[in-house]
Write an enzyme that holds these catalytic residues in place. Structure first.
Site, short mmCIF file in Angstrom:
data_model
loop_
_atom_site.label_atom_id
_atom_site.label_comp_id
_atom_site.label_asym_id
_atom_site.label_seq_id
_atom_site.Cartn_x
_atom_site.Cartn_y
_atom_site.Cartn_z
N CYS A 158 -1.50 1.59 -3.27
CA CYS A 158 -2.53 2.72 -2.89
C CYS A 158 -2.33 4.10 -2.90
CB CYS A 158 -3.43 2.72 -1.58
SG CYS A 158 -2.98 0.86 -0.95
N HIS B 132 -26.83 21.64 0.29
CA HIS B 132 -27.00 22.44 -0.87
C HIS B 132 -25.66 23.31 -1.36
CE1 HIS B 132 -28.63 23.38 -5.29
NE2 HIS B 132 -28.67 24.60 -4.86
N GLU C 195 -25.90 15.79 -2.60
CA GLU C 195 -27.32 15.78 -1.85
C GLU C 195 -28.33 14.59 -2.49
OE1 GLU C 195 -29.26 19.90 -2.78
OE2 GLU C 195 -27.63 20.23 -3.92
N GLU D 256 -7.02 2.64 -13.61
CA GLU D 256 -6.39 3.84 -13.01
C GLU D 256 -5.71 4.27 -13.82
OE1 GLU D 256 -7.92 2.74 -7.98
OE2 GLU D 256 -6.15 2.03 -8.65
N TYR E 7 -9.47 -2.80 -11.15
CA TYR E 7 -9.05 -1.67 -10.99
C TYR E 7 -7.54 -0.71 -11.62
CZ TYR E 7 -6.59 -2.82 -6.48
OH TYR E 7 -5.89 -3.34 -5.52
N CYS F 205 0.36 -0.78 0.71
CA CYS F 205 -0.46 0.12 -0.32
C CYS F 205 0.92 0.95 0.18
CB CYS F 205 -0.84 -0.18 1.06
SG CYS F 205 -1.86 1.66 1.42
N LYS G 214 0.22 5.62 -6.15
CA LYS G 214 -0.92 5.59 -6.98
C LYS G 214 -1.92 7.05 -7.09
CE LYS G 214 -4.63 4.07 -6.17
NZ LYS G 214 -5.69 3.11 -6.31
C1 LIG Z 1 -1.04 -0.21 -7.81
C2 LIG Z 1 -1.89 -1.26 -6.43
C3 LIG Z 1 -2.77 -0.19 -5.46
C4 LIG Z 1 -3.99 -0.47 -4.60
N1 LIG Z 1 -4.51 0.51 -4.75
C5 LIG Z 1 -5.81 -0.11 -3.40
C6 LIG Z 1 -6.14 0.94 -3.13
O1 LIG Z 1 -6.34 2.69 -3.34
N2 LIG Z 1 -7.00 1.52 -1.97
C7 LIG Z 1 -6.55 -0.27 -1.49
O2 LIG Z 1 -7.84 -0.02 0.40
N3 LIG Z 1 -5.98 -1.13 -1.28
C8 LIG Z 1 -5.45 -0.74 -2.50
N4 LIG Z 1 -4.57 -2.10 -3.38
C9 LIG Z 1 -4.46 -3.32 -2.27
C10 LIG Z 1 -3.40 -3.06 -1.17
O3 LIG Z 1 -2.10 -2.42 -1.05
C11 LIG Z 1 -3.78 -4.12 -0.52
O4 LIG Z 1 -5.04 -4.51 -0.12
C12 LIG Z 1 -2.33 -4.10 1.19
O5 LIG Z 1 -1.82 -3.57 0.87
C13 LIG Z 1 -2.76 -5.36 1.22
O6 LIG Z 1 -1.79 -5.96 2.90
P1 LIG Z 1 -0.90 -6.81 3.68
O7 LIG Z 1 -1.10 -7.11 5.06
O8 LIG Z 1 -2.20 -7.61 3.52
O9 LIG Z 1 0.12 -7.16 1.76
P2 LIG Z 1 1.31 -6.29 2.19
O10 LIG Z 1 1.04 -4.45 1.72
O11 LIG Z 1 1.54 -6.37 0.49
O12 LIG Z 1 2.85 -6.22 3.00
C14 LIG Z 1 3.31 -8.10 2.48
C15 LIG Z 1 4.81 -7.48 3.39
O13 LIG Z 1 5.19 -8.77 3.54
C16 LIG Z 1 6.59 -8.43 2.96
N5 LIG Z 1 7.02 -10.12 2.81
C17 LIG Z 1 6.85 -11.26 1.97
N6 LIG Z 1 7.52 -11.86 2.28
C18 LIG Z 1 8.03 -11.97 3.64
C19 LIG Z 1 9.15 -12.58 3.85
N7 LIG Z 1 8.88 -14.08 3.80
N8 LIG Z 1 9.70 -12.34 5.25
C20 LIG Z 1 9.11 -10.62 5.43
N9 LIG Z 1 8.80 -10.15 4.81
C21 LIG Z 1 8.24 -10.75 3.50
C22 LIG Z 1 6.17 -7.74 1.44
O14 LIG Z 1 7.85 -7.21 1.52
C23 LIG Z 1 5.28 -6.72 2.23
O15 LIG Z 1 5.82 -5.73 2.82
C24 LIG Z 1 -3.29 -1.67 -4.01
C25 LIG Z 1 -2.67 -2.38 -4.60
C26 LIG Z 1 -1.19 -2.22 -5.33
C27 LIG Z 1 -0.90 -3.55 -6.43
#
Ligand SMILES: Cc1cc2nc3c(=O)[nH]c(=O)nc-3n(C[C@H](O)[C@H](O)[C@H](O)COP(=O)(O)OP(=O)(O)OC[C@H]3O[C@@H](n4cnc5c(N)ncnc54)[C@H](O)[C@@H]3O)c2cc1C
Length: 476
Positions: free
Chosen positions: A47, A433, A438, A180, A176, A42, A50
């Site tokens: 997010c 308004h 609205e 976007e 999406y 994110c 973006k």
């Molecule tokens: C281009 C794009 C735009 C988006 N826009 C939106 C939006 O506008 N609104 C919205 O709500 N959501 C949006 N999302 C989705 C949102 O980013 C994800 O739903 C959210 O980040 C999920 O969070 P998470 O904690 O599950 O995983 P992540 O945020 O992906 O975090 C997982 C982390 O784990 C780390 N990791 C992975 N494996 C290991 C390991 N073995 N050891 C240590 N670290 C590890 C990774 O490096 C990463 O930093 C977007 C996604 C993308 C790709």
């Protein structure tokens, strides 16, 4: 048996950071490992950057729109390097905040990859650590296309670090992320082709929104290629040639594949911990985020259910509270509001007309109008608002909007809809308004009835329409 940690979180993204921070705040001994960037997808490649890029595109349009209001700005080109440099420094600031939040909550931070050695032991950057409970919060990644020449395509991770803005972009995908970025590149001055397999972009969204978005994208200069898929990509010098299933060939400087995402589970050693996975490797969990292993949990995108940041953080928070705090927070995956930051943006909460019709007859209210913002700009932008109301109970089952500020408006509406508001509750609410919002409380005339039965009087999409009160300036 004593463990090094009460809780170890794998992944420092939206879900993992929230879970670790809240658990540590409850007094648990918490460790968290992040292999790449604090804040996860994110903050770094999702997010946040973006939305900054969407805003960059919007500012350009706003400057042009301002002429209709008497401003006379010049029409200079957009400076991509300034945008990317400023975006990068904002992201670095946010990275530091995420790390600091964990530090001040008392979590022990590991900047390394973590993998399972056994059900209670992890290898964290070569170091063995043990934990009573473990949370998998490793998120997801963009899937790489498989057609010949796929190596000439970029994925969303790359799109945030392009050295130059491409003059011609082919975007593959109708989800999406694809729409976007179509808005971002087109808004910044690139020529954009959007290629998607479905007849309309954004499968799963309300059909009226999908139709209106397709029209808006086309009006914004994006060339749409519905109903086709990429067959191959070839590169000659700086030019890429994209061959499509209908025989057409598109030329571009950049081909951007936004064809889906998959959970990050490769090499984690889930089998050594007894953690079961399902489709595409998604970690299977129950309603309390528990996996098939009693003491191992999974949250966020790695479970591949509703892949949104607020869902991942809500799951992380609820889990930490349930394990170490006052008990689980109540929340639900039903009726989660969602937005697409297309141009113009889309936001939805609850059931689409198509979903509601399967449950029984639904009263449909649709309004489509030129918002006041565009009264003087000459830009052909329409706003669409829609309510889906259960005919029997008059409960509002869904609200949908395409138009400026749709995500901001939908956040408030989602509270009403989650509280079970009826159409009569909307009707007795006095509007603000003059606003576009609205319109949601002044939709008086039913547009049609939607029903799955053959007797349904559902007419074609979008229409007949009410004239928006906001447009007419009579919404009071
Ligand atoms: C281009 C794009 C735009 C988006 N826009 C939106 C939006 O506008 N609104 C919205 O709500 N959501 C949006 N999302 C989705 C949102 O980013 C994800 O739903 C959210 O980040 C999920 O969070 P998470 O904690 O599950 O995983 P992540 O945020 O992906 O975090 C997982 C982390 O784990 C780390 N990791 C992975 N494996 C290991 C390991 N073995 N050891 C240590 N670290 C590890 C990774 O490096 C990463 O930093 C977007 C996604 C993308 C790709």
């Amino acid at each position: 048996m004593t463990y090094d940690f009460d809780l170890f979180v794998i992944g420092g993204g939206s879900g993992g950071v929230r879970c670790a921070r809240i658990a540590a705040g409850h007094g648990a001994r918490v460790g968290i490992a992040e292999e790449r960037h604090w804040g996860g997808t994110c903050v770094n490649i999702g997010c946040v950057p973006k939305k900054l890029m969407v805003m960059a595109a919007d500012y350009g349009a706003t400057v042009r729109d301002a002429r209709g209001f008497g401003w006379n700005f010049g029409d200079g080109p957009h400076d991509w390097h300034t945008l990317i440099a400023n975006k990068d420094s904002e992201i670095s600031r946010l990275n530091a905040i995420y790390r600091r939040l964990l530090d001040s909550a008392g979590a022990r931070i590991f900047e390394a990859r973590a993998t399972f050695v056994d059900a209670h032991t992890l290898d964290v950057g070569g170091q063995r650590v043990t934990a009573d409970k473990i949370v998998i919060a490793t998120g997801g990644h963009p899937t790489q296309p498989a057609f010949p020449g796929a190596e000439h395509c970029i994925i969303s991770d790359d799109a945030f670090f392009l050295p130059e803005r491409p003059r011609r972009v082919v975007l593959l995908g109708g989800g999406y992320i694809a729409v976007e970025f179509a808005g971002i590149f087109a808004g910044l001055g690139s020529e954009v082709d959007l290629v998607f397999r479905q007849p309309l972009p954004l499968r799963g969204f309300d059909e009226d929104l999908r139709t209106a978005l397709a029209e808006a994208l086309a009006a914004g200069g994006v060339r749409l290629h519905p109903g086709v898929s990429p067959v191959s990509v070839e590169a000659a010098g700086g030019t890429k040639r994209v061959h499509l299933s209908d025989g057409a060939v598109l030329e571009a400087d950049l081909v951007f594949a936004a064809l889906g995402r998959a959970p990050n589970v490769a090499g984690l050693g889930l089998d050594r911990a007894g953690v079961a996975t399902g489709n595409a490797g998604a970690v299977l969990v129950n309603g309390q985020s528990r996996t098939s292993a009693e003491h191992i949990y999974a949250i966020g995108d790695v479970t591949d259910r509703l892949n949104l940041t607020p869902v991942a953080t809500a799951e992380g928070h609820a889990l930490a509270d349930g394990l170490f705090g006052p008990g689980p927070r109540t929340w639900t995956l039903d009726r989660v509001a969602t937005a697409v930051f297309s141009s113009p943006p889309i936001a939805s909460v609850g059931l689409t007309e198509q979903q509601a019709a399967k449950r029984g007859p639904a009263d449909i209210y649709v309004s489509r109008f030129t918002p006041m913002r565009h009264a003087l700009t000459g830009r052909p932008r329409k706003t669409l608002m829609k309510l889906v109301v259960d005919q029997a109970t008059q409960r509002v089952l869904g609200a949908h909007m395409l138009g400026e500020d749709a995500p901001e408006i939908m956040q408030g509406l989602s509270i009403a809809i989650n509280c079970g508001a009826t159409k009569a509750d909307f009707d007795r609410t006095v509007g603000i308004h003059p606003t576009a919002a609205e319109e949601f409380v002044t939709l008086r005339t039913r547009t049609r009835v939607a029903a799955a039965s053959p007797e349904s009087d559902a007419p074609p999409l979008i229409g007949p329409q009410e004239i928006g009160a906001a447009e007419m300036g009579v919404g009071f």
